[in-house]
Write a protein that holds these residues in place. Structure first.
Motif, PDB file in Angstrom:
ATOM      1  N   VAL A   1       0.856  -1.178   0.000  1.00 36.74           N
ATOM      2  CA  VAL A   1       0.000   0.000   0.000  1.00 36.74           C
ATOM      3  C   VAL A   1       0.889   1.223   0.000  1.00 36.74           C
ATOM      4  O   VAL A   1       1.778   1.362   0.832  1.00 36.74           O
ATOM      5  CB  VAL A   1      -0.911  -0.005   1.259  1.00 36.74           C
ATOM      6  N   GLU A   2       0.641   2.108  -0.966  1.00 33.90           N
ATOM      7  CA  GLU A   2       1.445   3.313  -1.062  1.00 33.90           C
ATOM      8  C   GLU A   2       0.858   4.377  -0.138  1.00 33.90           C
ATOM      9  O   GLU A   2      -0.334   4.646  -0.160  1.00 33.90           O
ATOM     10  CB  GLU A   2       1.462   3.834  -2.498  1.00 33.90           C
ATOM     11  N   ALA A   3       1.698   4.941   0.676  1.00 29.45           N
ATOM     12  CA  ALA A   3       1.263   5.986   1.588  1.00 29.45           C
ATOM     13  C   ALA A   3       1.155   7.298   0.831  1.00 29.45           C
ATOM     14  O   ALA A   3       1.939   7.585  -0.067  1.00 29.45           O
ATOM     15  CB  ALA A   3       2.238   6.127   2.736  1.00 29.45           C
ATOM     16  N   LYS A   4       0.160   8.085   1.228  1.00 29.32           N
ATOM     17  CA  LYS A   4       0.019   9.404   0.614  1.00 29.32           C
ATOM     18  C   LYS A   4       1.157  10.285   1.104  1.00 29.32           C
ATOM     19  O   LYS A   4       1.543  10.208   2.266  1.00 29.32           O
ATOM     20  CB  LYS A   4      -1.311  10.029   1.018  1.00 29.32           C
ATOM     21  N   PRO A   5       1.701  11.111   0.242  1.00 28.63           N
ATOM     22  CA  PRO A   5       2.784  11.991   0.694  1.00 28.63           C
ATOM     23  C   PRO A   5       2.261  12.961   1.750  1.00 28.63           C
ATOM     24  O   PRO A   5       1.182  13.525   1.612  1.00 28.63           O
ATOM     25  CB  PRO A   5       3.215  12.731  -0.570  1.00 28.63           C
ATOM     26  N   ALA A   6       3.002  13.103   2.804  1.00 27.63           N
ATOM     27  CA  ALA A   6       2.605  13.991   3.893  1.00 27.63           C
ATOM     28  C   ALA A   6       2.701  15.436   3.426  1.00 27.63           C
ATOM     29  O   ALA A   6       3.663  15.828   2.791  1.00 27.63           O
ATOM     30  CB  ALA A   6       3.499  13.773   5.101  1.00 27.63           C
ATOM     31  N   GLN A   7       1.666  16.206   3.769  1.00 26.43           N
ATOM     32  CA  GLN A   7       1.681  17.610   3.403  1.00 26.43           C
ATOM     33  C   GLN A   7       2.576  18.352   4.381  1.00 26.43           C
ATOM     34  O   GLN A   7       2.493  18.134   5.579  1.00 26.43           O
ATOM     35  CB  GLN A   7       0.271  18.167   3.461  1.00 26.43           C
ATOM     36  N   PRO A   8       3.442  19.185   3.882  1.00 29.33           N
ATOM     37  CA  PRO A   8       4.318  19.920   4.803  1.00 29.33           C
ATOM     38  C   PRO A   8       3.476  20.876   5.651  1.00 29.33           C
ATOM     39  O   PRO A   8       2.516  21.470   5.175  1.00 29.33           O
ATOM     40  CB  PRO A   8       5.252  20.687   3.872  1.00 29.33           C
ATOM     41  N   GLU A   9       3.841  20.994   6.929  1.00 36.38           N
ATOM     42  CA  GLU A   9       3.119  21.897   7.810  1.00 36.38           C
ATOM     43  C   GLU A   9       3.415  23.333   7.412  1.00 36.38           C
ATOM     44  O   GLU A   9       4.532  23.659   7.016  1.00 36.38           O
ATOM     45  CB  GLU A   9       3.549  21.672   9.255  1.00 36.38           C
ATOM     46  N   LYS A  10       2.399  24.161   7.538  1.00 37.78           N
ATOM     47  CA  LYS A  10       2.601  25.571   7.226  1.00 37.78           C
ATOM     48  C   LYS A  10       3.376  26.219   8.367  1.00 37.78           C
ATOM     49  O   LYS A  10       3.116  25.974   9.521  1.00 37.78           O
ATOM     50  CB  LYS A  10       1.269  26.286   7.054  1.00 37.78           C
ATOM     51  N   ARG A  11       4.333  27.024   7.986  1.00 31.28           N
ATOM     52  CA  ARG A  11       5.082  27.769   8.983  1.00 31.28           C
ATOM     53  C   ARG A  11       4.309  29.031   9.316  1.00 31.28           C
ATOM     54  O   ARG A  11       3.525  29.534   8.519  1.00 31.28           O
ATOM     55  CB  ARG A  11       6.465  28.124   8.452  1.00 31.28           C
ATOM     56  N   PHE A  12       4.548  29.555  10.499  1.00 32.90           N
ATOM     57  CA  PHE A  12       3.872  30.767  10.946  1.00 32.90           C
ATOM     58  C   PHE A  12       4.107  31.909   9.962  1.00 32.90           C
ATOM     59  O   PHE A  12       3.190  32.662   9.640  1.00 32.90           O
ATOM     60  CB  PHE A  12       4.362  31.137  12.347  1.00 32.90           C
ATOM     61  N   GLU A  13       5.320  32.002   9.464  1.00 30.53           N
ATOM     62  CA  GLU A  13       5.678  33.088   8.553  1.00 30.53           C
ATOM     63  C   GLU A  13       4.948  32.976   7.211  1.00 30.53           C
ATOM     64  O   GLU A  13       4.804  33.969   6.501  1.00 30.53           O
ATOM     65  CB  GLU A  13       7.191  33.104   8.297  1.00 30.53           C
ATOM     66  N   ASP A  14       4.498  31.764   6.848  1.00 33.67           N
ATOM     67  CA  ASP A  14       3.817  31.565   5.571  1.00 33.67           C
ATOM     68  C   ASP A  14       2.339  31.925   5.629  1.00 33.67           C
ATOM     69  O   ASP A  14       1.685  32.011   4.589  1.00 33.67           O
ATOM     70  CB  ASP A  14       3.952  30.108   5.123  1.00 33.67           C
ATOM     71  N   LEU A  15       1.791  32.115   6.827  1.00 28.57           N
ATOM     72  CA  LEU A  15       0.378  32.427   6.980  1.00 28.57           C
ATOM     73  C   LEU A  15       0.113  33.883   6.633  1.00 28.57           C
ATOM     74  O   LEU A  15       0.990  34.735   6.762  1.00 28.57           O
ATOM     75  CB  LEU A  15      -0.061  32.161   8.421  1.00 28.57           C
ATOM     76  N   PRO A  16      -1.128  34.185   6.224  1.00 25.54           N
ATOM     77  CA  PRO A  16      -1.469  35.588   5.950  1.00 25.54           C
ATOM     78  C   PRO A  16      -1.406  36.421   7.234  1.00 25.54           C
ATOM     79  O   PRO A  16      -1.537  35.884   8.334  1.00 25.54           O
ATOM     80  CB  PRO A  16      -2.899  35.527   5.426  1.00 25.54           C
ATOM     81  N   PRO A  17      -1.218  37.730   7.100  1.00 23.31           N
ATOM     82  CA  PRO A  17      -1.105  38.588   8.286  1.00 23.31           C
ATOM     83  C   PRO A  17      -2.299  38.475   9.237  1.00 23.31           C
ATOM     84  O   PRO A  17      -2.135  38.491  10.457  1.00 23.31           O
ATOM     85  CB  PRO A  17      -0.995  39.998   7.716  1.00 23.31           C
ATOM     86  N   ALA A  18      -3.511  38.345   8.701  1.00 24.01           N
ATOM     87  CA  ALA A  18      -4.691  38.233   9.563  1.00 24.01           C
ATOM     88  C   ALA A  18      -4.632  36.953  10.396  1.00 24.01           C
ATOM     89  O   ALA A  18      -4.989  36.961  11.586  1.00 24.01           O
ATOM     90  CB  ALA A  18      -5.968  38.253   8.730  1.00 24.01           C
ATOM     91  N   ALA A  19      -4.181  35.866   9.817  1.00 24.82           N
ATOM     92  CA  ALA A  19      -4.067  34.603  10.552  1.00 24.82           C
ATOM     93  C   ALA A  19      -2.977  34.700  11.621  1.00 24.82           C
ATOM     94  O   ALA A  19      -3.145  34.199  12.734  1.00 24.82           O
ATOM     95  CB  ALA A  19      -3.777  33.457   9.589  1.00 24.82           C
ATOM     96  N   GLN A  20      -1.873  35.337  11.288  1.00 26.53           N
ATOM     97  CA  GLN A  20      -0.804  35.515  12.267  1.00 26.53           C
ATOM     98  C   GLN A  20      -1.296  36.340  13.460  1.00 26.53           C
ATOM     99  O   GLN A  20      -1.049  35.989  14.612  1.00 26.53           O
ATOM    100  CB  GLN A  20       0.399  36.215  11.625  1.00 26.53           C
ATOM    101  N   ARG A  21      -2.036  37.400  13.165  1.00 25.10           N
ATOM    102  CA  ARG A  21      -2.561  38.259  14.224  1.00 25.10           C
ATOM    103  C   ARG A  21      -3.552  37.480  15.096  1.00 25.10           C
ATOM    104  O   ARG A  21      -3.521  37.574  16.327  1.00 25.10           O
ATOM    105  CB  ARG A  21      -3.233  39.486  13.612  1.00 25.10           C
ATOM    106  N   ALA A  22      -4.414  36.682  14.482  1.00 31.98           N
ATOM    107  CA  ALA A  22      -5.392  35.894  15.236  1.00 31.98           C
ATOM    108  C   ALA A  22      -4.702  34.874  16.131  1.00 31.98           C
ATOM    109  O   ALA A  22      -5.106  34.676  17.285  1.00 31.98           O
ATOM    110  CB  ALA A  22      -6.347  35.192  14.271  1.00 31.98           C
ATOM    111  N   LEU A  23      -3.656  34.238  15.634  1.00 32.86           N
ATOM    112  CA  LEU A  23      -2.928  33.255  16.440  1.00 32.86           C
ATOM    113  C   LEU A  23      -2.230  33.924  17.626  1.00 32.86           C
ATOM    114  O   LEU A  23      -2.213  33.387  18.736  1.00 32.86           O
ATOM    115  CB  LEU A  23      -1.916  32.503  15.577  1.00 32.86           C
TER     116      LEU A  23
END
Length: 78
Positions: free
Chosen positions: A10-32
């Motif tokens: 069984v082939e495993a699905k490639p893991a999606q890389p986690e988003k880094r804080f710096e890659d998030l939009p400014p509104a998401a960074q502010r909310a976090l």
């Protein structure tokens, strides 16, 4: 007799890389940042004065928070 479907790896699905804080939009960074500040304030307040113990209470989880009320042994939802 061999079943070919079971012999194939069984082939495993490639893991999606986690988003880094710096890659998030400014509104998401502010909310976090705001959420982290609220959690820090809550933890500080709880450390200073823990909630009072309920005497002769219902026991279990808070029904108002989990929307599950027990009436005469029967759980009802509103």
């Amino acid at each position: 007799m061999s079943d070919d479907r079971n012999s194939q790896p069984v082939e495993a699905k490639p893991a999606q890389p986690e988003k880094r804080f710096e890659d998030l939009p400014p509104a998401a960074q502010r909310a976090l940042k705001e959420a982290e500040g609220r959690r820090r304030e809550r933890d500080t307040a709880l450390a200073k004065s823990p909630p009072a113990k309920e005497i002769n209470g219902r026991g279990g989880l808070d029904p108002a928070r989990y929307e599950d009320w027990e009436v005469k042994g029967i759980a009802v939802d509103f």
